[in-house]
Every structure is written in structure tokens, then in C-alpha cells.
Design a protein around this motif. Structure first.
Motif, PDB file in Angstrom:
ATOM      1  N   SER A 229       0.814  -1.232   0.000  1.00  0.00           N
ATOM      2  CA  SER A 229       0.000   0.000   0.000  1.00  0.00           C
ATOM      3  C   SER A 229       0.840   1.271   0.000  1.00  0.00           C
ATOM      4  O   SER A 229       0.366   2.335   0.387  1.00  0.00           O
ATOM      5  CB  SER A 229      -0.962   0.016   1.210  1.00  0.00           C
ATOM      6  N   LEU A 230       2.099   1.159  -0.451  1.00  0.00           N
ATOM      7  CA  LEU A 230       2.966   2.332  -0.510  1.00  0.00           C
ATOM      8  C   LEU A 230       2.794   3.075  -1.834  1.00  0.00           C
ATOM      9  O   LEU A 230       3.177   4.243  -1.947  1.00  0.00           O
ATOM     10  CB  LEU A 230       4.427   1.926  -0.324  1.00  0.00           C
ATOM     11  N   VAL A 231       2.221   2.405  -2.816  1.00  0.00           N
ATOM     12  CA  VAL A 231       1.962   3.001  -4.124  1.00  0.00           C
ATOM     13  C   VAL A 231       0.569   2.571  -4.570  1.00  0.00           C
ATOM     14  O   VAL A 231       0.127   1.461  -4.264  1.00  0.00           O
ATOM     15  CB  VAL A 231       3.017   2.546  -5.166  1.00  0.00           C
ATOM     16  N   ARG A 232      -0.126   3.451  -5.258  1.00  0.00           N
ATOM     17  CA  ARG A 232      -1.398   3.098  -5.885  1.00  0.00           C
ATOM     18  C   ARG A 232      -1.370   3.599  -7.322  1.00  0.00           C
ATOM     19  O   ARG A 232      -0.666   4.555  -7.652  1.00  0.00           O
ATOM     20  CB  ARG A 232      -2.577   3.731  -5.142  1.00  0.00           C
ATOM     21  N   ARG A 233      -2.140   2.936  -8.195  1.00  0.00           N
ATOM     22  CA  ARG A 233      -2.239   3.366  -9.584  1.00  0.00           C
ATOM     23  C   ARG A 233      -3.684   3.703  -9.921  1.00  0.00           C
ATOM     24  O   ARG A 233      -4.604   2.950  -9.570  1.00  0.00           O
ATOM     25  CB  ARG A 233      -1.703   2.280 -10.526  1.00  0.00           C
ATOM     26  N   ASP A 234      -3.883   4.866 -10.564  1.00  0.00           N
ATOM     27  CA  ASP A 234      -5.236   5.278 -10.898  1.00  0.00           C
ATOM     28  C   ASP A 234      -5.699   4.597 -12.181  1.00  0.00           C
ATOM     29  O   ASP A 234      -4.965   3.795 -12.782  1.00  0.00           O
ATOM     30  CB  ASP A 234      -5.330   6.811 -11.007  1.00  0.00           C
ATOM     31  N   LEU A 235      -6.924   4.918 -12.606  1.00  0.00           N
ATOM     32  CA  LEU A 235      -7.489   4.273 -13.783  1.00  0.00           C
ATOM     33  C   LEU A 235      -6.692   4.568 -15.047  1.00  0.00           C
ATOM     34  O   LEU A 235      -6.709   3.795 -15.999  1.00  0.00           O
ATOM     35  CB  LEU A 235      -8.950   4.715 -13.963  1.00  0.00           C
ATOM     36  N   GLY A 236      -5.986   5.690 -15.058  1.00  0.00           N
ATOM     37  CA  GLY A 236      -5.163   6.041 -16.215  1.00  0.00           C
ATOM     38  C   GLY A 236      -3.788   5.409 -16.192  1.00  0.00           C
ATOM     39  O   GLY A 236      -3.000   5.618 -17.121  1.00  0.00           O
ATOM     40  N   GLY A 237      -3.497   4.649 -15.129  1.00  0.00           N
ATOM     41  CA  GLY A 237      -2.216   3.972 -15.036  1.00  0.00           C
ATOM     42  C   GLY A 237      -1.108   4.781 -14.399  1.00  0.00           C
ATOM     43  O   GLY A 237       0.032   4.311 -14.320  1.00  0.00           O
ATOM     44  N   ARG A 238      -1.420   5.988 -13.925  1.00  0.00           N
ATOM     45  CA  ARG A 238      -0.388   6.804 -13.278  1.00  0.00           C
ATOM     46  C   ARG A 238      -0.204   6.345 -11.835  1.00  0.00           C
ATOM     47  O   ARG A 238      -1.169   6.120 -11.100  1.00  0.00           O
ATOM     48  CB  ARG A 238      -0.763   8.290 -13.322  1.00  0.00           C
ATOM     49  N   ALA A 239       1.042   6.203 -11.449  1.00  0.00           N
ATOM     50  CA  ALA A 239       1.364   5.757 -10.095  1.00  0.00           C
ATOM     51  C   ALA A 239       1.487   6.959  -9.164  1.00  0.00           C
ATOM     52  O   ALA A 239       2.022   8.008  -9.546  1.00  0.00           O
ATOM     53  CB  ALA A 239       2.670   4.966 -10.094  1.00  0.00           C
TER      54      ALA A 239
END
Length: 213
Positions: free
Chosen positions: A53-63
Motif C-alpha cells: 500500500s505504498l503506491v497506488r495506480r489510478d485508472l489512467g495507469g499513473r502511479a
């Protein structure tokens, strides 16, 4: 890299630092270019960081930085508080006003350390944990001022009555401390801040910054 260090861990930490420095996130391609590694390596790094849970990616693929870092940051506040207390005590006793260390927490200013003077008949009650918008009060305004390039002279911010009726504040930003946005200041029951307070607050902010480096 030396024989004693981990290349994978180093790259993962660099990913977190890169993401922490942007408000809009980064794509795999952008991270690949900045790290100087191929996209497959970046995908593996992101997948591992996402598991924690240190990184998440949005629907557009951006981290972007994930909420897992909040659990880590909670352990930072006690360390920062301990490092700042000597300078805050000296400031409170010298000025005769409540001194505080304030850090950025999202869009708010959060007081993480507060020291009240021991010799005054009265002073402003200001508690650790107090929050307010960054654009209100000397502590928040000093932080916002430090985001400008170059910082605005004279290096401190004065306010009156913004957070509490009849109270004035002076604050100076912490400068040169990697990963920390904050300010050191005082709050007093006064219509105006005495002339010597601003420079004294700047000195205290410098002392705290040196203690945190």
C-alpha cells in the motif's frame, strides 16, 4: 552501489521519492526514463510497492504515493518533536510566548510540538494536534511562503486574529530539510508582534532544521 547495498531496494526507494515529488503521479514510461531502467523492472517495483500500500495506480495507469506511507509517517512525528523541543523551549522562554512546530498534513497545518513559557502570568493555550488550513495563521502562511522561489524576505510571517481573536502569531519556515515541510513559530496575546520576535523565530527555525538534518 556498494557490495553491501540492495539495488532493488534502492530503486524502490527512488520510485517513492519520485512519486512524492509530483502531485499528478508518474506513468511507467516516465518512471522508466527517470530511473534509467526498462519498463519490466518498473512494473515489478510498482507491483511490490502496491502490495504494501505504498503506491497506488489510478485508472489512467499513473502511479502515486499510497496511503500506506501514512502508517510510516505517524512514527516520524515523535522523532521530529523530540529533535525540535530544545529550540522550542529556548524560544518560548526567550519571547515569553507559546512556541510551536507545525508540519504540513495534506492541505492542513498540524501542530506536532508545543512549548509554553514557564514565567509568564498568561499565554495562549495551544495544543499539539491542533489543525488549521494552510492559508490561515502564521504557521501555515510561512510554509506556503517557502514554496515560492525564491522565498519571500524577511523570512518570517506575521498575522493577527486569524485563528484566535486577540492573538498574534509569527512563524518562519523550516528550510533545507528533505521530506519535511513545516514552520516554527510563536503565538501571543497581543495586538502586534514585537519587532525582535520575527528574527528570533527565524533563528529558532534554523536551529530546528539543523537538528533534523
Amino acid at each position: 552501489m556498494t557490495a553491501e547495498t540492495s539495488q532493488t531496494l534502492d530503486r524502490g526507494l527512488r520510485v517513492l521519492k519520485l512519486l512524492a515529488d509530483t502531485d499528478h503521479g508518474l506513468t511507467v514510461t516516465e518512471l522508466s526514463a527517470r530511473l534509467g531502467v526498462n519498463r519490466t523492472v518498473v512494473y515489478r517495483l510498482l507491483a511490490t510497492l502496491e502490495q504494501h500500500s505504498l503506491v497506488r495506480r489510478d485508472l489512467g495507469g499513473r502511479a502515486r504515493v499510497g496511503l500506506g506511507v501514512l502508517g510510516l509517517s505517524r512514527q516520524v512525528h515523535p522523532l521530529v518533536r523530540e529533535a525540535a523541543l530544545p529550540a522550542l523551549r529556548a524560544l518560548a522562554e526567550d519571547i515569553g510566548a507559546t512556541a510551536h512546530l507545525t508540519l504540513v498534513d495534506g492541505t492542513e497545518a498540524l501542530a506536532v510540538a508545543v512549548v509554553e513559557p514557564t514565567w509568564t502570568d498568561y499565554h495562549v493555550a495551544y495544543r499539539a494536534g491542533f489543525r488549521h488550513p494552510l492559508d490561515m495563521g502564521a504557521a501555515g502562511r510561512a510554509i506556503l511562503g517557502a514554496r515560492r522561489q525564491p522565498p519571500v524576505e524577511p523570512g518570517y510571517t506575521l498575522t493577527h486574529g486569524e485563528l484566535e481573536t486577540g492573538a498574534s502569531g509569527a512563524a518562519a519556515p523550516l528550510l533545507g530539510v528533505t521530506g519535511i515541510e513545516g514552520s516554527v513559530g510563536v503565538v501571543m496575546l497581543s495586538d502586534a508582534v514585537p519587532e525582535r520576535v520575527g528574527p528570533r523565530v527565524v533563528d529558532a527555525a534554523r536551529e530546528v532544521a539543523e537538528a533534523l538534518r
